[in-house]
Design an enzyme around this catalytic site. Structure first.
Site, PDB file in Angstrom:
ATOM      1  N   GLU A 112       0.473  -1.534  -0.247  1.00 21.35           N
ATOM      2  CA  GLU A 112       0.104   0.092   0.269  1.00 21.35           C
ATOM      3  C   GLU A 112       0.730   1.187   0.336  1.00 21.35           C
ATOM      4  O   GLU A 112       1.964   1.211   1.147  1.00 21.35           O
ATOM      5  CB  GLU A 112      -0.783   0.166   0.960  1.00 21.35           C
ATOM      6  CG  GLU A 112      -1.369   1.313   0.980  1.00 21.35           C
ATOM      7  CD  GLU A 112      -2.970   0.989   2.330  1.00 21.35           C
ATOM      8  OE1 GLU A 112      -2.314   0.508   3.664  1.00 21.35           O
ATOM      9  OE2 GLU A 112      -3.525   1.517   2.657  1.00 21.35           O
TER      10      GLU A 112
ATOM     11  N   CYS B 170      -5.352  -2.930   2.492  1.00 24.84           N
ATOM     12  CA  CYS B 170      -5.627  -2.964   3.968  1.00 24.84           C
ATOM     13  C   CYS B 170      -6.911  -3.048   4.558  1.00 24.84           C
ATOM     14  O   CYS B 170      -7.769  -4.126   5.067  1.00 24.84           O
ATOM     15  CB  CYS B 170      -4.915  -1.946   4.233  1.00 24.84           C
ATOM     16  SG  CYS B 170      -3.895  -1.529   5.833  1.00 24.84           S
TER      17      CYS B 170
ATOM     18  N   LYS C 210      -9.657   1.721  -2.563  1.00 22.82           N
ATOM     19  CA  LYS C 210      -9.855   1.360  -1.577  1.00 22.82           C
ATOM     20  C   LYS C 210     -11.824   1.620  -0.555  1.00 22.82           C
ATOM     21  O   LYS C 210     -12.026   3.200  -0.892  1.00 22.82           O
ATOM     22  CB  LYS C 210      -9.162   1.428  -0.579  1.00 22.82           C
ATOM     23  CG  LYS C 210      -9.275   1.465   1.359  1.00 22.82           C
ATOM     24  CD  LYS C 210      -7.905   2.043   1.914  1.00 22.82           C
ATOM     25  CE  LYS C 210      -7.139   1.368   2.524  1.00 22.82           C
ATOM     26  NZ  LYS C 210      -6.228   2.278   3.557  1.00 22.82           N
TER      27      LYS C 210
HETATM   28  O1  LIG Z   1      -6.674  -2.040  10.122  1.00 26.93           O
HETATM   29  C1  LIG Z   1      -5.811  -1.471  10.466  1.00 26.93           C
HETATM   30  O2  LIG Z   1      -5.556  -2.064  11.268  1.00 26.93           O
HETATM   31  C2  LIG Z   1      -4.515  -1.118   9.769  1.00 26.93           C
HETATM   32  C3  LIG Z   1      -5.475  -0.140   8.672  1.00 26.93           C
HETATM   33  C4  LIG Z   1      -5.028   0.858   7.309  1.00 26.93           C
HETATM   34  O3  LIG Z   1      -3.389   0.286   8.210  1.00 26.93           O
HETATM   35  C5  LIG Z   1      -5.109   1.005   6.067  1.00 26.93           C
HETATM   36  O4  LIG Z   1      -5.850   0.603   5.991  1.00 26.93           O
HETATM   37  O5  LIG Z   1      -4.183   1.782   5.632  1.00 26.93           O
END
Ligand SMILES: O=C(O)CCC(=O)C(=O)O
Length: 301
Positions: A55, A180, A139
């Site tokens: 990411e 993510c 996303k």
């Molecule tokens: O869900 C999480 O704890 C981290 C998510 C995250 O870092 C993101 O979505 O970039």
């Protein structure tokens, strides 16, 4: 539930846990390019078929950085995309390195600025081995959390969430794509699995609070729930950056076993996604055909 798309053989995958994501975008792009080519040069098991970047690989990760680093991609789903005419230097680099490597490439994610609507997104793109942009995922679930005394992050202060699920087909089978925080939403992986995906791929960047608690747990849960492979690809940890990534990029098999993983430094890990193992898991523990949709038809009710 659709059946699995036919696959000729296992897919060799490389996850690039990219380090040195700096404030200098040109450097980040060059470094990502070099690491994709390094990953493509392969392991003892041979050249990978599919390479994954993490990411936000072209920019430091943080809400304040998104507008500065965002690029106009100008992609319209369902319409052909001419990479040559793209305004986005990141898209151009990813397409050209996929072609040079001769592999499928999941180009991590980059901050996107849709100039027409003035909105910002966190966007992942996928390239075929001839450099064609074949899939595009904004996303869906924005990373908005507040754990007092630990971490507060509000992507929605700048970003807009996407509005589509993303699956793409390769000669090896169908894949689902999330970014993510999307991994926390089991519906997304379940819909992908029920639509014939053999794996979910998540470029990600968990942190030092939720990483140790949930990164591996969620990857193993999504794999076990759906009897698919799950790949999670993080940046390396950089304690000089404002955001400290958890690292630990991993590949999990359809029985929920971590079959390849790493620690926190820059690294490339390899593994195989074998559609036969998906079939074996489903025949051994047939939850995919034991679901009681007659009782819980609509989970959104
Ligand atoms: O869900 C999480 O704890 C981290 C998510 C995250 O870092 C993101 O979505 O970039």
């Amino acid at each position: 539930m659709s059946s699995l798309a036919p696959a000729s053989r296992a897919v060799r995958v490389a996850l690039v846990q990219l380090g040195n994501v700096t404030a200098d975008k040109s450097y980040n792009l060059q470094h990502a390019r070099d690491m994709v080519l390094k990953a493509a040069s392969g392991s003892a098991a041979g050249k990978p078929d599919l390479i994954v970047l993490p990411e936000c690989f072209n920019s430091p990760y943080g809400v304040s950085y998104f507008p500065t680093y965002a690029e106009d991609i100008g992609y319209t789903p369902g319409e052909p995309y001419d990479v040559e005419k793209s305004e986005s230097q990141s898209i151009k680099m990813l397409s050209s390195v996929a072609k040079e490597a001769g592999t499928w490439l999941i180009g991590g994610s980059v901050p996107e600025h849709d100039v027409a609507t003035k909105k910002y997104y966190n966007t992942a793109t996928v390239y075929s081995p001839n450099g064609e942009l074949v899939a595009y995922h904004r996303k869906l679930h924005l990373f908005d959390i507040d754990i007092p005394g630990k971490i507060r992050f509000k992507e929605s202060e700048v970003l807009t969430g996407g509005n589509a699920l993303t699956h793409f087909d390769t000669e090896f089978g169908r894949f689902g794509l999330g970014i993510c925080y999307d991994i926390r939403f089991p519906e997304m992986a379940m819909i992908a699995a029920r639509n014939g995906c053999i794996a979910m791929i998540y470029p990600g960047a968990f942190n030092m609070t939720t990483g140790p608690l949930h990164w591996e747990l969620l990857a193993r849960a999504r794999a076990t729930d759906n009897q698919i492979y799950v790949a999670v690809c993080s940046p390396a940890r950089d304690l000089t950056a404002t955001y400290h990534a958890w690292g630990h990029s991993s590949l999990v098999d359809p029985m929920g076993l971590v079959i390849s993983t790493t620690e926190v430094r820059e690294d490339i890990i390899y593994g195989e996604i074998d559609p036969k193992k998906v079939e074996e898991a489903r025949s051994a523990i047939p939850v995919t055909v034991q679901r009681r949709f007659d009782v819980y038809k609509n989970v959104a009710e």
